[in-house]
Design a protein around this motif. Structure first.
Motif, PDB file in Angstrom:
ATOM      1  N   THR A 157       0.696  -1.327   0.071  1.00 19.99           N
ATOM      2  CA  THR A 157       0.202  -0.171   0.053  1.00 19.99           C
ATOM      3  C   THR A 157       0.887   1.304   0.024  1.00 19.99           C
ATOM      4  OG1 THR A 157      -1.785  -1.342   1.190  1.00 19.99           O
ATOM      5  CG2 THR A 157      -1.685   1.179   1.245  1.00 19.99           C
ATOM      6  N   ILE A 158       1.955   1.229   0.748  1.00 22.96           N
ATOM      7  CA  ILE A 158       2.675   2.441   0.980  1.00 22.96           C
ATOM      8  C   ILE A 158       3.481   2.615  -0.497  1.00 22.96           C
ATOM      9  CG2 ILE A 158       4.915   3.296   1.780  1.00 22.96           C
ATOM     10  CD1 ILE A 158       3.797   1.880   4.453  1.00 22.96           C
ATOM     11  N   TYR A 159       4.061   1.482  -1.079  1.00 18.90           N
ATOM     12  CA  TYR A 159       4.478   1.625  -2.287  1.00 18.90           C
ATOM     13  C   TYR A 159       3.722   2.038  -3.489  1.00 18.90           C
ATOM     14  CZ  TYR A 159       8.370   0.259  -5.619  1.00 18.90           C
ATOM     15  OH  TYR A 159       9.446   0.215  -6.776  1.00 18.90           O
ATOM     16  N   GLN A 160       2.643   1.774  -3.459  1.00 20.86           N
ATOM     17  CA  GLN A 160       1.457   2.273  -4.374  1.00 20.86           C
ATOM     18  C   GLN A 160       1.227   3.560  -4.049  1.00 20.86           C
ATOM     19  OE1 GLN A 160      -2.543   0.080  -4.398  1.00 20.86           O
ATOM     20  NE2 GLN A 160      -1.384  -1.549  -3.864  1.00 20.86           N
ATOM     21  N   TRP A 161       1.036   4.257  -2.811  1.00 18.10           N
ATOM     22  CA  TRP A 161       1.198   5.472  -2.828  1.00 18.10           C
ATOM     23  C   TRP A 161       2.112   6.422  -3.160  1.00 18.10           C
ATOM     24  CZ3 TRP A 161       3.531   9.268   0.128  1.00 18.10           C
ATOM     25  CH2 TRP A 161       2.676  10.638   0.088  1.00 18.10           C
ATOM     26  N   ILE A 162       3.426   5.745  -2.916  1.00 19.83           N
ATOM     27  CA  ILE A 162       4.634   6.417  -3.480  1.00 19.83           C
ATOM     28  C   ILE A 162       4.710   6.520  -4.844  1.00 19.83           C
ATOM     29  CG2 ILE A 162       7.281   6.392  -3.489  1.00 19.83           C
ATOM     30  CD1 ILE A 162       6.925   5.322  -0.460  1.00 19.83           C
ATOM     31  N   THR A 163       4.369   5.436  -5.669  1.00 18.30           N
ATOM     32  CA  THR A 163       4.356   5.576  -6.969  1.00 18.30           C
ATOM     33  C   THR A 163       3.279   6.374  -7.575  1.00 18.30           C
ATOM     34  OG1 THR A 163       5.235   3.062  -6.843  1.00 18.30           O
ATOM     35  CG2 THR A 163       4.404   3.735  -9.055  1.00 18.30           C
ATOM     36  N   ALA A 164       2.082   6.361  -6.942  1.00 10.54           N
ATOM     37  CA  ALA A 164       1.055   7.356  -7.551  1.00 10.54           C
ATOM     38  C   ALA A 164       1.594   8.655  -7.293  1.00 10.54           C
ATOM     39  CB  ALA A 164      -0.127   6.966  -6.940  1.00 10.54           C
ATOM     40  N   ALA A 165       2.251   9.099  -6.088  1.00 12.55           N
ATOM     41  CA  ALA A 165       2.691  10.518  -5.881  1.00 12.55           C
ATOM     42  C   ALA A 165       3.802  11.032  -6.840  1.00 12.55           C
ATOM     43  CB  ALA A 165       2.980  10.634  -4.477  1.00 12.55           C
ATOM     44  N   ARG A 166       4.696  10.016  -7.193  1.00 13.94           N
ATOM     45  CA  ARG A 166       5.483  10.349  -8.406  1.00 13.94           C
ATOM     46  C   ARG A 166       4.889  10.561  -9.352  1.00 13.94           C
ATOM     47  NH1 ARG A 166      10.432   6.519  -8.506  1.00 13.94           N
ATOM     48  NH2 ARG A 166      11.370   8.463  -9.509  1.00 13.94           N
ATOM     49  N   ILE A 167       3.986   9.899  -9.860  1.00 13.89           N
ATOM     50  CA  ILE A 167       3.541   9.913 -11.192  1.00 13.89           C
ATOM     51  C   ILE A 167       2.747  11.099 -11.276  1.00 13.89           C
ATOM     52  CG2 ILE A 167       1.725   8.962 -12.830  1.00 13.89           C
ATOM     53  CD1 ILE A 167       2.653   6.105 -11.792  1.00 13.89           C
TER      54      ILE A 167
END
Length: 109
Positions: free
Chosen positions: A41-51
């Protein structure tokens, strides 16, 4: 936290199209993965934030504006260093020229 996401004044993390597409594919994979662990979940959030940050940077033109601003200031400093005894009139003329270049660059966005 912005440091961890690669979001900041000098953010160029996903500037290439290939890097952005790779992050988008990773996000899609993470979202389709049935694992609901906290780290996923954290990795999804970080990836979405970067995009999201990269898309904002591209749409807003913020990087280009900062680049044009830096070029303008560097031009003023360079002129003043090379011409320390220039008259106020010639300083004004050169700075007006540099402002004109800056304005043209901004209009090109």
């Amino acid at each position: 936290m912005a440091f961890l996401l690669g979001i900041g004044e000098q953010d160029k993390a996903l500037e290439s199209n290939a890097e952005l597409l790779q992050q988008m594919a990773l996000l899609k994979y993470l979202q389709s993965n049935e694992s609901s662990s906290a780290s996923s979940t954290i990795y999804q959030w970080i990836t979405a934030a970067r995009i999201g940050n990269e898309l904002y940077q591209r749409v807003s033109g913020k990087r280009k504006i900062e680049q044009f601003r830096a070029e303008f200031l560097a031009g003023v400093v360079s002129y003043l260093q090379k011409n320390p005894n220039a008259s106020p009139k010639s300083q004004k003329t050169e700075i007006e020229r540099l402002i004109g270049v800056f304005i043209l660059q901004m209009k090109s966005l």
